[in-house]
Write a protein that holds these residues in place. Structure first.
Motif, PDB file in Angstrom:
ATOM      1  N   UNK A  87       0.945  -1.514  -0.147  1.00  0.00           N
ATOM      2  CA  UNK A  87      -0.021   0.143   0.087  1.00  0.00           C
ATOM      3  C   UNK A  87       0.928   1.434  -0.020  1.00  0.00           C
ATOM      4  N   UNK A  88       1.853   1.116   0.805  1.00  0.00           N
ATOM      5  CA  UNK A  88       3.253   2.645   0.684  1.00  0.00           C
ATOM      6  C   UNK A  88       3.409   2.967  -0.082  1.00  0.00           C
ATOM      7  N   UNK A  89       3.693   1.873  -0.836  1.00  0.00           N
ATOM      8  CA  UNK A  89       4.639   1.706  -2.481  1.00  0.00           C
ATOM      9  C   UNK A  89       3.550   1.923  -3.422  1.00  0.00           C
ATOM     10  N   UNK A  90       2.471   1.108  -3.577  1.00  0.00           N
ATOM     11  CA  UNK A  90       1.973   1.786  -4.613  1.00  0.00           C
ATOM     12  C   UNK A  90       1.124   3.455  -4.459  1.00  0.00           C
ATOM     13  N   UNK A  91       0.849   3.778  -3.196  1.00  0.00           N
ATOM     14  CA  UNK A  91       0.857   5.477  -2.972  1.00  0.00           C
ATOM     15  C   UNK A  91       1.699   6.041  -2.804  1.00  0.00           C
ATOM     16  N   UNK A  92       2.646   5.936  -2.766  1.00  0.00           N
ATOM     17  CA  UNK A  92       4.157   6.394  -3.446  1.00  0.00           C
ATOM     18  C   UNK A  92       4.390   7.128  -4.873  1.00  0.00           C
ATOM     19  N   UNK A  93       4.322   5.747  -5.433  1.00  0.00           N
ATOM     20  CA  UNK A  93       4.005   5.601  -6.607  1.00  0.00           C
ATOM     21  C   UNK A  93       2.905   6.830  -7.362  1.00  0.00           C
TER      22      UNK A  93
ATOM     23  N   UNK B 179      -1.493  -4.547  12.932  1.00  0.00           N
ATOM     24  CA  UNK B 179      -1.873  -5.765  13.270  1.00  0.00           C
ATOM     25  C   UNK B 179      -3.291  -5.795  13.006  1.00  0.00           C
ATOM     26  N   UNK B 180      -4.152  -5.326  13.399  1.00  0.00           N
ATOM     27  CA  UNK B 180      -5.321  -4.951  14.011  1.00  0.00           C
ATOM     28  C   UNK B 180      -6.242  -4.477  12.868  1.00  0.00           C
ATOM     29  N   UNK B 181      -6.132  -3.761  11.871  1.00  0.00           N
ATOM     30  CA  UNK B 181      -6.880  -3.403  10.547  1.00  0.00           C
ATOM     31  C   UNK B 181      -7.620  -4.245  10.307  1.00  0.00           C
ATOM     32  N   UNK B 182      -8.408  -3.221  10.390  1.00  0.00           N
ATOM     33  CA  UNK B 182     -10.588  -4.090   9.829  1.00  0.00           C
ATOM     34  C   UNK B 182      -9.973  -4.166   8.099  1.00  0.00           C
ATOM     35  N   UNK B 183     -10.272  -5.456   7.905  1.00  0.00           N
ATOM     36  CA  UNK B 183     -10.123  -6.111   6.378  1.00  0.00           C
ATOM     37  C   UNK B 183     -11.183  -5.530   6.037  1.00  0.00           C
ATOM     38  N   UNK B 184     -12.148  -4.661   6.037  1.00  0.00           N
ATOM     39  CA  UNK B 184     -13.094  -4.265   4.959  1.00  0.00           C
ATOM     40  C   UNK B 184     -11.875  -2.199   4.782  1.00  0.00           C
ATOM     41  N   UNK B 185     -11.735  -1.605   5.423  1.00  0.00           N
ATOM     42  CA  UNK B 185     -11.160  -0.824   5.223  1.00  0.00           C
ATOM     43  C   UNK B 185      -9.937  -1.458   4.359  1.00  0.00           C
ATOM     44  N   UNK B 186      -9.015  -2.433   4.454  1.00  0.00           N
ATOM     45  CA  UNK B 186      -7.776  -2.656   4.388  1.00  0.00           C
ATOM     46  C   UNK B 186      -8.840  -2.885   2.195  1.00  0.00           C
ATOM     47  N   UNK B 187      -9.308  -3.552   2.639  1.00  0.00           N
ATOM     48  CA  UNK B 187     -10.275  -3.762   0.994  1.00  0.00           C
ATOM     49  C   UNK B 187     -10.486  -1.893   0.414  1.00  0.00           C
ATOM     50  N   UNK B 188     -10.778  -1.621   1.347  1.00  0.00           N
ATOM     51  CA  UNK B 188     -11.109   0.163   0.249  1.00  0.00           C
ATOM     52  C   UNK B 188      -9.883   0.645   0.106  1.00  0.00           C
ATOM     53  N   UNK B 189      -9.210   0.397   0.959  1.00  0.00           N
ATOM     54  CA  UNK B 189      -7.858   0.916   1.103  1.00  0.00           C
ATOM     55  C   UNK B 189      -7.269   0.225  -0.626  1.00  0.00           C
ATOM     56  N   UNK B 190      -7.087  -1.068  -1.159  1.00  0.00           N
ATOM     57  CA  UNK B 190      -6.329  -1.410  -1.959  1.00  0.00           C
ATOM     58  C   UNK B 190      -6.773  -1.318  -3.064  1.00  0.00           C
TER      59      UNK B 190
END
Length: 102
Positions: free
Chosen positions: A13-19, A46-57
């Motif tokens: 995520x960090x790499x793609x955001x910077x890209x 480590x406790x990031x909510x999967x729904x939010x992670x998917x939204x970011x992706x």
């Protein structure tokens, strides 16, 4: 890319955001999360909510794909040197033998 931990996802995520030349604040605004959440996630929370992670992706044009890894299933038994299924079966057999002897 093979993902084995939340830190791997965070690094992607960090790499793609910077890209894409997005700030944490801009990504947060687009994904409807706080900038603090982005910062904590990119740090490997480590406790990031999967729904939010998917939204970011999704906002970054990334997708998560799951594949079977038969080596991991077989390797998990060997890694710790304990086959729990066999151990439980042996214990049950011993208990059955004790019950018959009584």
């Amino acid at each position: 890319m093979s993902i084995r931990s939340i830190r791997d996802v965070a690094a992607a995520v960090r790499g793609r955001r910077k890209e894409l030349e997005l700030s944490q604040a801009e990504l947060a605004r687009r994904a409807r999360v706080s900038r603090k959440w982005i910062s904590e996630f990119e740090a490997g929370k480590s406790t990031a909510e999967l729904g939010l992670v998917l939204r970011i992706l999704d906002e970054l044009g990334l997708q998560l794909e799951l594949n079977k890894n038969s080596e991991a299933v077989e390797g998990s038994r060997d890694r710790d040197g304990v086959d729990l299924d066999r151990l439980l079966n042996d214990l049950q057999a011993a208990e059955s033998a004790d019950a018959r002897d009584e």
